[in-house]
Design a protein around this motif. Structure first.
Motif, short mmCIF file in Angstrom:
data_model
loop_
_atom_site.label_atom_id
_atom_site.label_comp_id
_atom_site.label_asym_id
_atom_site.label_seq_id
_atom_site.Cartn_x
_atom_site.Cartn_y
_atom_site.Cartn_z
N GLU A 155 58.25 -16.15 -50.05
CA GLU A 155 57.16 -16.96 -49.51
C GLU A 155 56.51 -17.78 -50.63
O GLU A 155 56.09 -17.25 -51.65
CB GLU A 155 56.10 -16.07 -48.85
N GLY A 156 56.48 -19.10 -50.44
CA GLY A 156 55.87 -20.00 -51.40
C GLY A 156 56.75 -20.34 -52.60
O GLY A 156 56.34 -21.11 -53.47
N LYS A 157 57.95 -19.79 -52.65
CA LYS A 157 58.84 -20.02 -53.80
C LYS A 157 59.85 -21.13 -53.50
O LYS A 157 60.29 -21.29 -52.37
CB LYS A 157 59.57 -18.73 -54.17
N ARG A 158 60.22 -21.84 -54.54
CA ARG A 158 61.23 -22.89 -54.42
C ARG A 158 62.62 -22.24 -54.38
O ARG A 158 62.99 -21.50 -55.30
CB ARG A 158 61.15 -23.86 -55.60
N VAL A 159 63.35 -22.51 -53.33
CA VAL A 159 64.71 -21.98 -53.21
C VAL A 159 65.62 -23.06 -52.63
O VAL A 159 65.17 -24.01 -52.00
CB VAL A 159 64.78 -20.73 -52.31
#
Length: 230
Positions: A155-159
């Motif tokens: 959640e909220g992370k760049r992937v």
């Protein structure tokens, strides 16, 4: 943090839904990173949910998909034997390794996506300050990984990962159990993507993800470059 010992986690799943066709590990996504690390003297252990033989997607062995790394693999009996005798996932511990690397192929969409042991392993690496790298369809393994507060890890992370448009081009949109790009967005990730079928990798702290098979070698180098800076 110096990375000396790397755990590779590969799929055990070999059925492409109900099509009657075979799937498994996309061999380029294993071979290119494996030889990158191997040639630098890194120690590598290969694990899978069931242990034993890791299935290889037959399409990844077609002439148009062969690379220098895959050609090397098919002339390397020792590494073939290692991929035929993977360790069972439940027998490995994050404490024994410096980093974890997940090659893709469609197989992970069925087994690693639902494997809670795999999710716990990812959590153990990540929350003990160890890099987690996943390529192509392997980010499916992030599906059930959580933070200590119960929120989804991504959640909220760049992937990034295999995109909806790449899946459409592969004509497997209605075969896979879910669309990977959609799942990651539903988990609150900030999904990023480059041009279809071209190398693209994103890193958010300890989390490194590659978009497609062409991204496998870049993902390996991103892991190594990051570790040297830590």
């Amino acid at each position: 943090m110096k990375i000396n010992k790397i755990l590779f986690v590969v799929t055990s799943h070999d059925e492409l839904g109900n099509t009657g066709k075979k799937t498994g590990l996309w061999i380029e996504e294993f071979a290119a990173p494996y030889y990158t690390f191997h040639d630098m003297g890194k120690e590598i252990i290969i694990a899978s949910p069931k242990g034993g033989q890791a299935p290889i997607d037959p399409k990844s062995d077609l002439p148009e998909n062969k690379t220098e790394a895959t050609k090397r693999y098919y002339s390397d009996k020792a590494t073939q034997d290692r991929l035929s005798n993977t360790v069972k996932l439940t027998a490995v511990s994050a404490g024994d390794f410096d980093a974890i690397f997940y090659p893709g192929g469609h197989g992970p969409m069925w087994d690693l996506a639902e494997d809670r042991n795999s999710a716990k392993l990812i959590e153990a690496f990540y929350f003990n300050g160890k890099p987690v790298t996943l390529v192509c369809h392997a980010p499916a393994a992030l599906k059930y990984a959580r933070r200590p507060d119960g929120l989804w890890l991504i959640e909220g992370k760049r992937v990034t990962a295999f995109t909806n448009t790449e899946e459409e081009t592969a004509q497997l949109t209605h075969v896979v159990p879910f669309l990977l790009e959609d799942m990651l967005k539903q988990r609150g990730a900030q999904f990023q993507k480059g041009e279809d079928w071209k190398p693209f990798v994103t890193r958010d702290g300890l989390l490194i993800t590659g978009q497609n098979p062409a991204s496998s070698i870049l993902a390996a180098h991103t892991l190594l470059d990051y570790s040297e800076r830590m």
